[in-house]
Design an enzyme around this catalytic site. Structure first.
Site, PDB file in Angstrom:
ATOM      1  N   CYS A   2      32.028  36.464  39.654  1.00 37.05           N
ATOM      2  CA  CYS A   2      31.119  35.342  39.487  1.00 37.05           C
ATOM      3  C   CYS A   2      31.613  34.414  38.365  1.00 37.05           C
ATOM      4  CB  CYS A   2      29.693  35.761  39.150  1.00 37.05           C
ATOM      5  SG  CYS A   2      28.938  36.787  40.402  1.00 37.05           S
ATOM      6  N   ARG A  27      37.164  33.855  40.587  1.00 37.27           N
ATOM      7  CA  ARG A  27      36.288  34.949  40.127  1.00 37.27           C
ATOM      8  C   ARG A  27      35.349  35.427  41.222  1.00 37.27           C
ATOM      9  NH1 ARG A  27      36.120  35.186  34.499  1.00 37.27           N
ATOM     10  NH2 ARG A  27      34.177  36.349  34.637  1.00 37.27           N
ATOM     11  N   ASN A 101      26.085  36.264  35.804  1.00 37.05           N
ATOM     12  CA  ASN A 101      27.257  37.068  36.148  1.00 37.05           C
ATOM     13  C   ASN A 101      27.032  38.430  35.506  1.00 37.05           C
ATOM     14  OD1 ASN A 101      29.812  38.191  36.497  1.00 37.05           O
ATOM     15  ND2 ASN A 101      30.673  37.098  34.735  1.00 37.05           N
ATOM     16  N   GLY A 102      27.067  39.498  36.323  1.00 37.43           N
ATOM     17  CA  GLY A 102      26.847  40.840  35.784  1.00 37.43           C
ATOM     18  C   GLY A 102      25.925  41.614  36.707  1.00 37.43           C
ATOM     19  N   GLU A 487      52.667  49.470  43.375  1.00 43.29           N
ATOM     20  CA  GLU A 487      52.337  48.062  43.176  1.00 43.29           C
ATOM     21  C   GLU A 487      52.716  47.237  44.410  1.00 43.29           C
ATOM     22  OE1 GLU A 487      50.535  46.443  41.335  1.00 43.29           O
ATOM     23  OE2 GLU A 487      51.280  44.386  41.371  1.00 43.29           O
ATOM     24  N   GLU A 494      46.276  43.974  49.651  1.00 46.20           N
ATOM     25  CA  GLU A 494      45.201  43.076  49.195  1.00 46.20           C
ATOM     26  C   GLU A 494      45.308  41.676  49.764  1.00 46.20           C
ATOM     27  OE1 GLU A 494      44.942  42.766  44.905  1.00 46.20           O
ATOM     28  OE2 GLU A 494      47.097  42.745  44.724  1.00 46.20           O
ATOM     29  N   LYS A 609      39.109  37.975  40.903  1.00 44.78           N
ATOM     30  CA  LYS A 609      40.171  38.142  39.910  1.00 44.78           C
ATOM     31  C   LYS A 609      39.726  38.990  38.728  1.00 44.78           C
ATOM     32  CE  LYS A 609      44.205  37.020  38.304  1.00 44.78           C
ATOM     33  NZ  LYS A 609      45.258  37.777  38.995  1.00 44.78           N
TER      34      LYS A 609
END
Ligand code: F6R
Length: 614
Positions: A2, A27, A101-102, A487, A494, A609
């Site tokens: 967010c 985000r 956000n949270g 990696e 992804e 992100k």
């Protein structure tokens, strides 16, 4: 997770907010919304499912006037990504609008109590509880918005960065944070608010980072006030931003991810700059030297991180054990924080995080700190929560990473790990001068060696066309390159949504080898290193079962070239730096496969992100 933007000043707020949302879209991009107070004092909320562009289309014919507003781009946690669950949320009377956000953990109980008091809910989010609770407190206590926010936040368990605006108030935004980042930008007669500095940097370089349980009272024509939940005034420092606008744009590349892959020769230079002496014979990480005693007497080093940063941590484990002879454990921060780990006062904990905001890594840091360990941070974002929570640290200095898939941050993290291990090994006397100089010499050559790898881009693009429609991939590596295999697999899954697994090459025969048939591409990282022959045997085992081998080899390796189906030849480099060179072609391969499949490379589905929720 967010993104939050806010503005109050002399400009039209809407364009500032929309531009800010675009900058923060990395985000989360499940929905977007904006709340504006116009000159008449009306509080207008517009929100829409999907990306910011959808919101812009939706708001086209609406009243978007006003010099104050807040805006949000969402990564869904509670409630599916639809219009109703998008932020901002109105309070019952529609006098307040709030973005968040949270996660509010006790939202269920609070919601029940509010419903009993006549409040109706329009969404399934935890956030709506906050705005309703604030209104409830304002009504029952007959208090100001600031007092109501303070009282409501004392009731709340969880993480938040919030901003609230009020109908009829064209001047003031109230914002607060706990465990989710929030930055206030100070302009001339105007204020900005955001989850990070990227929406602010083109207007001002003066910022204030809020601390946990601090509330910013941002009011037109008045100095910024920061107070605690108990209303005590809090002191704050005004910091100067060093970021530039060009770092936030694509610079002619079709995607941020490709730009960031191509930036790596320069970002490694930036990462090393000022840490290696002019003769190139000595490296110093000041964060290590300043705390030499803690490092020299460390009984153990524990590395905590998530995702790509965890892979960098695994390479750090090899480096530190190999060069410094200190035992190292690498932990997923999310597991570490909940398993009652043994942490001793002579432990050094290294937290690795690009964003510096990852909730699990931050919680692991706080846990280790409470138990007396010394905490060292390896972060990219300057002033981020983890950077501030650690005792000392080293920034990787690779510039803003916007593509959701991490690339230049990974190579920067491994570069810092290498410098850390060299600094410490020299102090401990566990490395011979010849080896020290060899690694340091190769470290300084990395930018030009990565440049050579980038010249393989066309070859890798052609290779990607052969494998675009495969459903599974296996990535193998040994020693320093096992984390590089993990990696490589993570990058592919992804952004292309193809299933990919990374394994230590020798582990294949203990199960995964059953998957091998002539449909299975196996990417093997096989540089000419100390375990080269063992890796060659693993390639033979795959070929014997019909697997398609794509090998990343050192220049001039004819042995593997004769066995593998396809080879990507990278320059030879000292063993501990080989995962950096191996990871670059795997970033490019994942990128091209994802582009061939028409995927949204920079904003892949379901991801964000900065993972500020656990
Ligand atoms: C993968 C990726 C994630 C992050 C992880 C940790 O490309 O970006 O796996 O590495 O979410 O994030 P930071 O490093 O910000 O703590």
């Amino acid at each position: 997770m967010c993104g939050i933007v806010g503005y109050v000043g002399f400009r039209e707020a809407y364009p500032v907010l929309i531009k800010g949302l675009h900058r923060l879209e990395y985000r989360g991009y499940d929905s977007a919304g904006v709340a504006l107070v116009n000159e008449k004092g009306d509080l207008n909320v517009y929100k829409h499912r999907g990306k910011v562009a959808e919101l812009e289309r939706f708001a086209e014919s609406k009243d978007i006037a006003g010099h104050i507003g807040i805006a949000h781009t969402r990564w869904a946690t509670h409630g599916e990504p639809n219009d109703a669950n998008a932020h901002p949320h109105y309070s019952e009377s529609e006098n307040l609008a709030l973005i968040h956000n949270g996660i509010i953990e006790n939202y269920g109980l609070l919601k029940e109590a509010l419903i009993q008091n006549g409040f109706r809910f329009r969404s399934n989010t935890d956030t709506e509880v906050l705005v309703q609770l604030i209104e409830y407190v304002m009504q029952t206590n007959r208090c100001s918005l600031l007092e109501a926010v303070q009282t409501a936040l004392r009731e709340v368990i969880g993480a938040y960065a919030i901003a609230v605006v009020e109908k009829g108030n064209r001047d003031r935004i109230i914002a607060a944070r706990k465990s989710s980042p929030l930055v206030v930008g100070l302009g001339n007669d105007e204020y900005f608010l955001a989850s990070d500095a990227t929406p602010i940097v083109e207007y001002t370089d003066k910022v204030v980072y809020l601390n946990d349980e601090e509330i910013a009272v941002i009011e037109r024509g008045k100095p910024l006030r920061v107070v605690g939940l108990n209303n005590a005034e809090a002191k704050f420092d005004i910091k100067k931003l060093s970021m530039s606008i060009s770092q936030l744009e694509k610079g002619g590349y079709p995607h941020f991810m490709l730009k960031e892959i191509y930036e790596q020769p320069r970002t490694i230079i930036d990462c090393i700059r000022g840490r290696v002496n002019i003769d190139g014979t000595h490296v110093v990480l000041s964060g290590v030297l300043d705390n030499k005693e803690r490092f020299l007497h460390a009984g153990r080093i524990i590395i905590v991180a998530c995702g790509t940063s965890w892979h960098a941590g695994l390479i750090g484990e090899h480096l530190i054990e190999d060069l410094c002879r200190i035992p190292v454990e690498v932990e997923y921060a999310s597991e570490f924080r909940y398993r009652n780990p043994v942490i001793r006062p002579d432990d050094v904990v290294i937290a690795v995080s690009q964003s510096g905001e990852t909730a699990d890594t931050l919680a692991a840091v706080e846990l280790a700190k409470r138990q007396g360990a010394f905490i060292f941070g390896i972060c990219n974002v300057v002033g981020s929560s983890i950077a501030r929570a650690t005792d000392s640290g080293a920034y990787i200095h690779v510039g803003p990473e916007i593509g959701v898939a991490s690339t230049k941050a990974f190579t920067g993290q491994v570069t810092v790990m290498t410098m850390l291990a060299l600094t410490l090994a020299k102090e401990k006397g566990t490395i011979e001068e010849e080896r020290y100089l060899e690694i340091l010499g190769h470290l300084q050559k990395l930018p030009s060696l990565i440049g050579e790898v980038l010249e393989l881009d066309e070859q890798i693009k052609d290779l990607s066309k052969i494998f675009t429609y495969c459903h599974n991939f296996i990535y193998l590596g040994r020693g320093y390159n096992y984390p590089a295999a993990l990696e490589g697999a993570l990058k592919l899954k992804e952004i292309s949504y193809i299933h990919a697994e990374g394994y230590p090459a020798a582990e294949m025969k203990h199960g995964p080898i059953a998957l091998i048939d002539n449909e299975m591409p196996v990417i093997v990282i096989a540089p000419s290193d100390s375990i080269y022959e063992k890796t060659v045997s693993n390639i033979q085992e795959i070929k014997a079962r019909g697997g398609k081998v794509i090998a990343v080899i050192s220049a001039g390796d004819h042995t593997v070239r004769n066995i593998a189906d396809y080879c990507i030849e990278v320059p030879t480099v000292t063993e501990c730096l080989s995962p950096i060179l191996a990871s670059v072609p795997l970033q490019l391969l994942a990128y091209h496969i994802a582009v061939n499949k028409g995927r949204d490379v920079d904003q892949p589905r379901n991801l964000a992100k900065s993972v500020t929720v656990e």
